[in-house]
Design a protein around this motif. Structure first.
Motif, PDB file in Angstrom:
ATOM      1  N   GLY A  43      -1.929  -0.790  -3.630  1.00  0.00           N
ATOM      2  CA  GLY A  43      -2.871   0.257  -3.260  1.00  0.00           C
ATOM      3  C   GLY A  43      -2.289   1.633  -3.502  1.00  0.00           C
ATOM      4  O   GLY A  43      -1.071   1.843  -3.387  1.00  0.00           O
ATOM      5  N   SER A  44      -3.164   2.579  -3.802  1.00  0.00           N
ATOM      6  CA  SER A  44      -2.735   3.939  -4.129  1.00  0.00           C
ATOM      7  C   SER A  44      -2.389   4.765  -2.906  1.00  0.00           C
ATOM      8  O   SER A  44      -1.679   5.771  -3.014  1.00  0.00           O
ATOM      9  N   GLY A  45      -2.891   4.369  -1.740  1.00  0.00           N
ATOM     10  CA  GLY A  45      -2.912   5.294  -0.626  1.00  0.00           C
ATOM     11  C   GLY A  45      -4.197   6.117  -0.698  1.00  0.00           C
ATOM     12  O   GLY A  45      -4.931   6.099  -1.690  1.00  0.00           O
ATOM     13  N   THR A  46      -4.462   6.870   0.358  1.00  0.00           N
ATOM     14  CA  THR A  46      -5.733   7.563   0.515  1.00  0.00           C
ATOM     15  C   THR A  46      -5.825   8.799  -0.357  1.00  0.00           C
ATOM     16  O   THR A  46      -4.908   9.621  -0.394  1.00  0.00           O
TER      17      THR A  46
ATOM     18  N   ASP B 254      -8.655   0.628   3.042  1.00  0.00           N
ATOM     19  CA  ASP B 254      -7.575   0.228   3.951  1.00  0.00           C
ATOM     20  C   ASP B 254      -7.962   0.640   5.371  1.00  0.00           C
ATOM     21  O   ASP B 254      -7.623   1.719   5.834  1.00  0.00           O
TER      22      ASP B 254
ATOM     23  N   ASP C 183       0.845  -1.188   0.000  1.00  0.00           N
ATOM     24  CA  ASP C 183       0.000   0.000   0.000  1.00  0.00           C
ATOM     25  C   ASP C 183       0.884   1.243   0.000  1.00  0.00           C
ATOM     26  O   ASP C 183       1.706   1.429   0.902  1.00  0.00           O
TER      27      ASP C 183
ATOM     28  N   GLU D 260      -9.384   4.360  -1.243  1.00  0.00           N
ATOM     29  CA  GLU D 260      -8.251   4.149  -2.132  1.00  0.00           C
ATOM     30  C   GLU D 260      -8.688   3.430  -3.404  1.00  0.00           C
ATOM     31  O   GLU D 260      -9.792   2.890  -3.482  1.00  0.00           O
TER      32      GLU D 260
ATOM     33  N   TYR E  83       1.455   5.633  -0.686  1.00  0.00           N
ATOM     34  CA  TYR E  83       1.126   6.867   0.032  1.00  0.00           C
ATOM     35  C   TYR E  83       1.233   7.979  -1.007  1.00  0.00           C
ATOM     36  O   TYR E  83       2.047   8.880  -0.894  1.00  0.00           O
TER      37      TYR E  83
ATOM     38  N   GLU F   2     -10.236   4.237   4.805  1.00  0.00           N
ATOM     39  CA  GLU F   2      -9.369   4.950   3.866  1.00  0.00           C
ATOM     40  C   GLU F   2      -9.833   4.648   2.452  1.00  0.00           C
ATOM     41  O   GLU F   2      -9.847   3.497   2.021  1.00  0.00           O
TER      42      GLU F   2
ATOM     43  N   HIS G 218      -3.710  14.297   0.647  1.00  0.00           N
ATOM     44  CA  HIS G 218      -3.919  13.524   1.875  1.00  0.00           C
ATOM     45  C   HIS G 218      -2.718  13.632   2.802  1.00  0.00           C
ATOM     46  O   HIS G 218      -2.870  13.847   4.014  1.00  0.00           O
TER      47      HIS G 218
END
Length: 320
Positions: free
Chosen positions: A279-282, A188, A101, A159, A103, A157, A108
């Motif tokens: 995952g992209s992050g939030t 997440d 994941d 994402e 960030y 979160e 964000h």
């Protein structure tokens, strides 16, 4: 194509794809198409979506041919076709190979750090960073998510996730999109009080993220998104609601580091395999930590959290 893993009433978790208002079983529809002489695949399609992805592009081509055949003959009376409404879905990959994941949304990071009185870390702009999370704790749409007994500050979160569909190592950003099997909505879940304490030690987040990650409702292939693609970014509205009230709104194209850059970073000196999740992050505004508890309290049992990304569907879970 919209690939799913559904819960068959007698046979457990099985891979399929959405076809209008129906779910089509991949393995059994392939057998049917072979019997009709309309599928030249010598081996059957797999029961599990992970094995399907590992089979390479040939698998996807056969699934598309089955979908075209169903368009011709219809789905009435076919025992491998189930109604989408009322058929339980799991995470498209109930147990991914791995989960990294990132960030990658600047808004964000800036806002969340600012709420703690912190400036941006200059190194954040040097390269995308990620942590490994628990790939054995994935849940799907409409599944309950227990609040861990050790947290009082439960957060969502919002994402977007990409699933790797082609093995690669030292992948360049220019070639990265050919390694993506598809995109999905990702939540997440975070135990913020635990996360806050453990990162002070210089590691983590770990236990603050260990208990659940939601993904679904389906895995959408990139050809379905070509009209909203801008290079390695997609113009897709992202929203989150708690108990029907919208709290978060952003867009996937606002990501600072593109998925092509995330894949390049993740594969630097390391092999990525089909079934790895990134995952992209939030997204900006995409969690209570960023919004502040004056906007909404931490999540409690009984709350219903809905993540929605344009084209990718709605991912809904209830806290218990």
């Amino acid at each position: 194509m919209k690939y799913v893993t559904y819960q068959h009433p007698a046979d457990g978790a099985r891979a399929g794809f959405l076809h209008g208002a129906h779910i089509v079983d991949l393995e059994r529809s392939c057998q049917w198409a072979q019997h009709k002489g309309r599928c030249d695949l010598q081996r059957p399609l797999p029961v599990a979506l992970l094995a399907f992805l590992e089979g390479g592009p040939e698998m996807g081509a056969r699934a598309r041919e089955i979908a075209r055949l169903l368009d011709e003959v219809g789905v009435e009376g076919l025992d491998f076709v189930l109604p989408a409404h009322g058929t339980p879905l799991l995470s498209p990959l109930p147990t991914p190979r791995s989960f990294r994941d990132f960030y990658a949304f600047e808004e964000h990071v800036k806002t969340a750090r600012g709420r703690r009185g912190l400036e941006m870390v200059p190194e954040w702009y040097h390269f995308p960073v990620f942590y490994f999370s628990n790939h054995n704790a994935f849940v799907g749409p409409e599944q309950d998510v227990p609040r861990p007994r050790y947290t009082e500050w439960l957060d969502y979160e919002l994402e977007i996730a990409c699933v790797i569909g082609k093995e690669g190592r030292d992948i360049t950003p220019e070639n990265a999109l050919e390694h993506i099997a598809g995109l999905a909505v990702l939540n997440d879940w975070s135990a913020r009080d635990i996360q806050r304490e453990e990162v002070k030690v210089g590691l983590g987040p770990a236990k603050g993220k260990d208990f659940a990650t939601s993904m679904g409702p389906y895995l959408l292939t990139l050809d379905e998104l070509e009209d909203v693609r801008d290079g390695a970014r997609w113009n897709l509205t992202m929203t989150a609601r708690v108990n029907g009230r919208e709290l978060s709104r952003g867009n996937a194209r606002q990501i600072y580091f593109s998925f092509a850059e995330l894949i390049a970073r993740a594969s630097d000196g390391v092999t990525l395999y089909p079934g790895d999740v990134i995952g992209s992050g939030t997204v900006g505004t995409g969690c209570i930590l960023e919004l502040g508890t004056d906007v909404h309290r931490w999540l409690e049992p009984g709350d219903v959290v809905e993540m929605e990304i344009e084209r990718l569907g709605i991912l809904r879970n209830r806290i218990v």
